[in-house]
Design an enzyme around this catalytic site. Structure first.
Site, PDB file in Angstrom:
ATOM      1  CB  THR A  61     -15.562  -1.806 -10.729  1.00  0.00           C
ATOM      2  OG1 THR A  61     -15.885  -2.622  -9.603  1.00  0.00           O
ATOM      3  CG2 THR A  61     -16.746  -1.785 -11.684  1.00  0.00           C
TER       4      THR A  61
ATOM      5  CG  ASP B 269      -2.142   0.905   1.023  1.00  0.00           C
ATOM      6  OD1 ASP B 269      -3.200   0.394   0.615  1.00  0.00           O
ATOM      7  OD2 ASP B 269      -2.024   2.122   1.267  1.00  0.00           O
TER       8      ASP B 269
ATOM      9  NE  ARG C 162      -5.755  -0.094   5.245  1.00  0.00           N
ATOM     10  CZ  ARG C 162      -6.766  -0.598   5.928  1.00  0.00           C
ATOM     11  NH1 ARG C 162      -7.013  -0.186   7.171  1.00  0.00           N
ATOM     12  NH2 ARG C 162      -7.543  -1.526   5.399  1.00  0.00           N
TER      13      ARG C 162
ATOM     14  CB  THR D  34     -11.846   1.938 -10.840  1.00  0.00           C
ATOM     15  OG1 THR D  34     -12.796   1.082 -10.182  1.00  0.00           O
ATOM     16  CG2 THR D  34     -10.663   1.125 -11.285  1.00  0.00           C
TER      17      THR D  34
ATOM     18  CB  CYS E 282     -19.979  -0.219  -5.897  1.00  0.00           C
ATOM     19  SG  CYS E 282     -18.527  -1.178  -5.442  1.00  0.00           S
TER      20      CYS E 282
ATOM     21  NE  ARG F 188     -14.485   3.399  -0.365  1.00  0.00           N
ATOM     22  CZ  ARG F 188     -14.316   2.104  -0.660  1.00  0.00           C
ATOM     23  NH1 ARG F 188     -13.452   1.739  -1.583  1.00  0.00           N
ATOM     24  NH2 ARG F 188     -15.021   1.189  -0.027  1.00  0.00           N
TER      25      ARG F 188
END
Length: 415
Positions: free
Chosen positions: A111, A25, A30, A76, A251, A322
């Protein structure tokens, strides 16, 4: 494992119980928390991290040179013009081009639109590595199906679609996932089929929610309660149980734009998909307008009026910010000149300020607000109940319930 977010970490943990896995990462913060056995996304429990005894973490690309399978789980997103942003995926592909060697298999989970793996990612790897696709290295695509905050449907209990760039690569990728996915796998005939399957999963949900949102707008004008209508219609065995609301997250509110982008590239203008996107993207402004109307009827509104927003995450019981569309409500209310205080017990305050410039407040004070907007159905708000939530407001405060979480007769308005 390239990327250790909501998608990459749970899969890395499961694989790390059986195979040597290196989690890579870009974020030092993180990596440090994971090395200490903590996951700020709350998707993986500390004991699960401990059980993955073959999993290690690094931020040094040189540590990846000894691997022979690479799984890419980077975001993405879309840009400000609602077009695909391949930046993270292109960066990951450039990284892979520097570390892959003959015989390696690269699997993408991010995706994308049908064809993107082999049109965008593979050429970058070929250019950086000097290796030839399907001769020196191979590719696979296995779309992620992570549902943040869902403790029932986990990475191992959700059937996994798999694919590969050759029959042999496809069998290898399928066997790898099948070794850790207890729900089993579905081997698609090609990478393009697997990519298409993923992008339509969320496009279908987006359109179904858009239909219900439009019905909610109609029923509101007819002074009919949408939840009552859905409850009645839901008594039919094949009525789909969708609810109106804000469509955010990484998504559903994003993926359809990847499909429509590709459709436009090949000369087809998608009407239904984009119409659903426009409607869902307009719901924040609609909610804000409804709150303003209710407040105007009940009391005067001026620049001193304050509204409490309960919830900022894109969905209940998770800290994921997000593409949260609660921000649309806040911005619209602020455009009217109202002051908004935002409270969310799940969200990291520093992340909210960094991503959206929003300073979260702690426990709201009593008798302070002219309006209260329940935006996210966190369990803490359920536990508070109507009386405690109303206590944050002044005696004539408006209470609007986006999620239909509270009894209809206890609120002043809801979707």
């Amino acid at each position: 494992m390239i990327g250790l977010g909501y998608v990459g970490l749970p899969l890395a943990v499961e694989l790390g119980k059986h195979y040597p896995v290196i989690g890579y990462d870009l974020s030092p913060t993180r990596l440090e928390e994971l090395k200490q056995g903590r996951d700020s996304s709350l998707e993986v429990e500390p004991e699960a991290l401990t059980q993955a005894h073959l999993l290690s973490f690094t931020g040094d690309p040189a540590d990846l040179r000894g691997c022979n399978v690479y799984i890419v789980t980077v975001p993405t997103p879309i840009n400000a013009h609602r077009q695909p942003d391949f930046g993270p995926l292109e960066s990951a592909s450039q990284l892979l081009g520097k570390v892959v060697k003959p015989g390696c298999v690269v699997v993408f989970e991010s995706t994308v639109y049908p064809g993107a793996t082999e049109e965008v990612c593979v050429p970058i790897i070929e250019k950086e590595s000097g290796l030839e696709y399907n001769q020196d290295f191979f590719a696979g695509y296995s779309p992620e199906r992570i549902n943040p905050g869902d403790k029932e449907h986990r990475v191992t209990t959700i059937k996994k679609v798999t694919s590969g760039s050759t029959p042999e690569a496809a069998d290898f990728v399928d066997a790898l996932y099948r070794s850790v996915i207890t729900a089993g796998t579905h081997l698609a005939s090609s990478i393009r089929v697997a990519e298409a399957a993923k992008v339509i999963e969320n496009t279908q949900r987006d359109l179904n929610i858009a239909l219900i949102n439009e019905l909610a707008l109609i029923f509101n004008k007819l002074d009919i309660d949408t939840e009552e209508v859905l409850a009645a219609a839901g008594t039919k065995w094949n009525f789909l149980p969708f609810r109106p609301g804000l469509v955010g997250g990484h998504c559903i509110g994003v993926d359809p734009y990847y499909l429509t982008h590709k459709a436009q590239q090949i000369g087809y203008h998608p009407e239904i998909i984009l119409a659903g996107r426009r409607l869902n993207d307009s719901m924040g402004a609609y909610v804000a307008g409804q709150v303003i109307k209710l407040m105007t009827r009940r009391c005067s509104i001026d620049k001193e009026s304050r509204i409490l927003i309960l919830g900022l995450a894109f969905k209940e019981n998770c800290p994921d910010l997000r593409n949260t569309r609660v921000v649309d409500i806040i911005r619209e209310l602020e455009d009217y000149g109202l002051q908004c205080d935002v409270h969310d017990p799940w969200v990291n305050p520093s992340e909210a300020e960094h991503e959206y410039g929003i300073r979260l407040i702690g426990q709201p004070a009593a008798n302070q607000y002219d309006g209260i907007l329940l935006a996210v159905a966190h369990r803490q708000f359920v536990e508070l109940g109507v009386e405690s939530i109303r206590a944050f407001g002044k005696p004539n405060a408006v209470l609007y319930d986006v999620k239909a979480l509270l009894p209809r007769d206890a609120v002043d308005g809801r979707l």
